[in-house]
Design a protein around this motif. Structure first.
Motif, mmCIF file in Angstrom:
data_model
loop_
_atom_site.group_PDB
_atom_site.id
_atom_site.type_symbol
_atom_site.label_atom_id
_atom_site.label_comp_id
_atom_site.label_asym_id
_atom_site.label_seq_id
_atom_site.Cartn_x
_atom_site.Cartn_y
_atom_site.Cartn_z
ATOM 1 N N SER A 91 -96.076 -56.873 -39.054
ATOM 2 C CA SER A 91 -96.351 -56.580 -40.562
ATOM 3 C C SER A 91 -95.300 -57.714 -41.202
ATOM 4 N N PRO A 92 -94.434 -58.349 -40.927
ATOM 5 C CA PRO A 92 -93.859 -59.202 -41.672
ATOM 6 C C PRO A 92 -94.612 -60.625 -41.995
ATOM 7 N N THR A 93 -95.528 -60.684 -41.322
ATOM 8 C CA THR A 93 -96.436 -61.871 -41.384
ATOM 9 C C THR A 93 -97.633 -61.339 -42.550
ATOM 10 N N LEU A 94 -97.693 -60.281 -43.090
ATOM 11 C CA LEU A 94 -98.351 -59.969 -44.092
ATOM 12 C C LEU A 94 -98.064 -59.981 -45.521
ATOM 13 N N ALA A 95 -99.018 -60.528 -46.375
ATOM 14 C CA ALA A 95 -98.640 -60.581 -47.890
ATOM 15 C C ALA A 95 -98.878 -59.073 -48.383
ATOM 16 N N PRO A 96 -98.322 -58.723 -49.372
ATOM 17 C CA PRO A 96 -98.336 -57.417 -49.903
ATOM 18 C C PRO A 96 -99.999 -57.254 -50.413
ATOM 19 N N LEU A 97 -100.318 -56.136 -50.076
ATOM 20 C CA LEU A 97 -101.737 -55.834 -50.541
ATOM 21 C C LEU A 97 -101.950 -54.737 -51.410
ATOM 22 N N PRO A 98 -102.086 -54.804 -52.434
ATOM 23 C CA PRO A 98 -102.086 -53.568 -53.471
ATOM 24 C C PRO A 98 -103.153 -52.454 -53.045
ATOM 25 N N GLY A 99 -102.205 -51.370 -53.364
ATOM 26 C CA GLY A 99 -103.029 -50.199 -52.648
ATOM 27 C C GLY A 99 -103.019 -49.633 -51.158
ATOM 28 N N VAL A 100 -102.365 -50.536 -50.511
ATOM 29 C CA VAL A 100 -102.086 -50.242 -48.985
ATOM 30 C C VAL A 100 -100.839 -49.993 -48.629
ATOM 31 N N ASP A 101 -100.548 -48.695 -47.911
ATOM 32 C CA ASP A 101 -99.307 -48.293 -47.364
ATOM 33 C C ASP A 101 -99.297 -48.782 -46.106
ATOM 34 N N LEU A 102 -98.402 -50.015 -45.671
ATOM 35 C CA LEU A 102 -98.746 -50.286 -44.423
ATOM 36 C C LEU A 102 -98.197 -49.366 -43.498
ATOM 37 N N GLN A 133 -116.160 -52.082 -49.061
ATOM 38 C CA GLN A 133 -115.246 -52.327 -49.762
ATOM 39 C C GLN A 133 -115.720 -53.706 -50.246
ATOM 40 N N ILE A 134 -116.424 -54.151 -51.512
ATOM 41 C CA ILE A 134 -116.630 -55.416 -51.999
ATOM 42 C C ILE A 134 -115.520 -55.961 -52.918
ATOM 43 N N VAL A 135 -115.148 -57.231 -52.271
ATOM 44 C CA VAL A 135 -113.852 -57.938 -53.069
ATOM 45 C C VAL A 135 -113.987 -59.163 -53.092
ATOM 46 N N PRO A 136 -113.168 -59.735 -54.138
ATOM 47 C CA PRO A 136 -113.268 -61.458 -54.283
ATOM 48 C C PRO A 136 -112.786 -62.257 -53.262
ATOM 49 N N ASP A 137 -111.695 -61.556 -52.484
ATOM 50 C CA ASP A 137 -111.195 -62.266 -51.562
ATOM 51 C C ASP A 137 -110.565 -61.338 -50.215
ATOM 52 N N VAL A 138 -111.184 -61.536 -49.328
ATOM 53 C CA VAL A 138 -110.876 -60.560 -48.142
ATOM 54 C C VAL A 138 -109.522 -60.851 -47.106
ATOM 55 N N ALA A 139 -109.223 -62.048 -47.564
ATOM 56 C CA ALA A 139 -108.053 -62.646 -46.533
ATOM 57 C C ALA A 139 -106.766 -61.618 -46.233
ATOM 58 N N ALA A 140 -106.258 -61.011 -47.245
ATOM 59 C CA ALA A 140 -105.306 -60.101 -46.966
ATOM 60 C C ALA A 140 -105.519 -59.011 -46.153
ATOM 61 N N TYR A 141 -106.973 -58.358 -46.380
ATOM 62 C CA TYR A 141 -107.378 -57.214 -45.461
ATOM 63 C C TYR A 141 -107.527 -57.819 -44.135
#
Length: 502
Positions: free
Chosen positions: A340-351, A283-291
């Motif tokens: 999980s509460p420490t994570l920002a929402p990640l589009p397309g990911v079902d936590l 997965q090539i992304v502009p920002d990997v931080a959330a993943y």
């Protein structure tokens, strides 16, 4: 039995997947420092996928070992022309065997440091990738600043024979700069938040101690993409080699064992080009931080949650703890209510689905990952994976009693004896200091938290220090299982699905 080699590929069991390309014609584009099981089950497999597609023929990997014990990997790989077998163990007991040929050479720096520098200064090498472990970055866990170890200090002496990854990288970049050769990309594949940013900081700080102008050039010209990497890869054992021989009729000096799941998320920041990794599923992304945070605070921290407590309770393998209802409920509670509460929402990911998948992965009995492996180098891993969760929860008033119990379990584990009185082998570069503080904590629980280089100011936070002390008291009185049970709220039978995998 067939010994693995290029000439023997056609003689292998037809169930063994082999390279569809000519291994001898692949040329080097990547130098990888720190060739171990994870690199060979992950990055090298992605490059192998591209080669099997007829792509990336000039992106072969040359492995580099900078430590004396890397001689074992040198010997295992070179006797097989750098071919090796990946054994993928599925939950149903099915095993897939695959020969990987993306590594085309291996250099052992203690044998010939100049040969390593010649490779790294070659224009064909456009990426230098790293799996040197969390502790290999020689940085302060609290600040990220470079800590100049004796080995790094020795590499700063003009004319010294280099021994560290940073010493080789900086010297090679200096030579490339002088020769007018474009710089390579430094691509960290270690389990560290902001691994590329940390590599940039530590390498440029190290270079600045040698030559400020070189450091400025590195900061301006060298790319350091962040990445998130994921594949559970336990240490291969004699039993794995025996299984390869018995089931597939082949001999491999050092096969790799891993789970089916694999993920690589990578920022598209490269100095001198890259292979088409997206064609291999990266997965090539502009920002990997959330993943990155999702993986570090759920999978990696989840390993810490199971590791110490599971070992103290008598389990020795990850799947044993991950199939134990008490520990499943405890881990589920951590994943949902603390990680999980420490994570920002990640589009397309079902936590919720991701958490459930983690429980299934951990419970795979055929991966046979050891809890001892998860407990190793804890003075690097706990600050990287778990303490950020505690800090976030303190700041936001969230739950942290499970995380506090895990840190307390680390203190109990670090004493070097389990609940049955058997000795525990502590594998940690700070072993003596950690064990000394753990023993002091028998009389004064706060003693374990006193090392600010690990815990920062957490010892001064009543919200954490009190929870830690209470957890350690329960742990010492009743043992790990009792402590886990007391830390897990009672679940109404109708809501039990909230705490156990389905």
């Amino acid at each position: 039995m067939t010994r693995l080699s290029p000439t023997a590929l056609g003689d292998l069991d037809p169930r063994v997947a082999v390279p569809t390309y000519n291994h001898a014609r692949v040329t080097a584009g990547i130098a990888h420092i720190g060739v171990g099981g994870f690199h060979r089950s992950h990055q090298a497999v992605y490059i192998d996928d591209l080669l099997n597609q007829g792509q990336a023929q000039d992106w072969g990997i040359v492995g580099i070992g900078v430590l004396p014990h890397d001689a074992a990997m040198r010997d295992a790989l070179t006797e097989q022309d750098c071919l090796y077998t990946v054994l993928t163990n599925h939950p149903d007991g099915t095993v897939e065997a695959r020969v990987v040929g993306s590594i085309i050479d291996f250099l052992h720096a203690p044998d010939d440091a100049e040969a390593v520098l010649e490779l790294l200064t070659s224009p064909e090498i456009r990426i230098v990738s790293l799996t040197i472990t969390e502790g290999g970055y020689s940085s302060d866990p609290a600040t990220g600043a470079l800590v100049v170890s004796p080995a790094l200090a020795a590499d700063l002496v003009p004319g010294a024979t280099l021994t560290t990854a940073f010493g080789f990288i900086v010297e090679a970049l200096a030579r490339r700069r002088t020769a007018g050769t474009p710089p390579f990309t430094v691509m960290s594949c270690d389990n560290i938040q902001g691994n590329g940013a940390l590599a940039r900081q530590t390498i440029t700080e190290f270079a600045r101690l040698r030559d400020p102008e070189l450091a400025d050039w590195i900061a301006a010209e060298v790319a350091f993409p962040n990445s998130m990497v994921d594949r559970i890869t336990p240490v291969a054992t004699d039993a794995d080699r025996s299984m390869l021989s018995t089931s597939f009729g082949m001999y491999d000096a050092w096969p790799v064992v891993c789970e089916p799941y694999s993920q690589w998320v990578l920022e598209d920041e490269f100095s001198s080009g890259r292979p088409p990794l997206e064609d291999a599923g990266v997965q090539i992304v502009p920002d990997v931080a959330a993943y990155e945070l999702m993986k570090l605070r759920l999978l990696n921290a989840g390993h810490q949650v199971l590791g110490f407590l599971g070992y103290l309770a008598g389990h020795r393998f990850v799947h044993e703890a991950a199939q134990d209802p008490d520990f499943v409920a405890f881990l589920s509670g951590y994943l949902e209510h603390e990680g999980s509460p420490t994570l920002a929402p990640l589009p397309g990911v079902d936590l919720a689905a991701y958490r459930h998948q983690l429980l299934e992965r951990f419970a795979n009995p055929h991966v046979a990952d050891t809890l001892a492996r998860l407990c190793a180098e804890s003075s690097d891993r706990v600050p990287a994976f778990l303490l950020p969760v505690i800090r976030h929860q303190l700041e936001h008033g969230g739950e942290l009693h499970r995380s506090a119990l895990v840190v307390a379990a680390w203190a109990r584990y670090a004493e070097g004896q389990d609940e049955q009185g058997a000795p525990i082998e502590i594998v940690d570069q700070r072993r003596e200091a950690v064990t000394a503080r753990a023993l002091q904590s028998r009389e004064d629980p706060a003693a374990f938290l006193a090392d600010e280089s690990i815990f920062g100011d957490l010892a001064a936070s009543p919200g954490f220090a009190d929870a830690f002390t209470e957890a350690l008291t329960v742990l010492r009185r009743g043992g790990a299982r009792e402590a886990v049970r007391k830390s897990t709220p009672k679940i109404d039978p109708e809501d039990r699905h909230r705490a156990t995998p389905r």
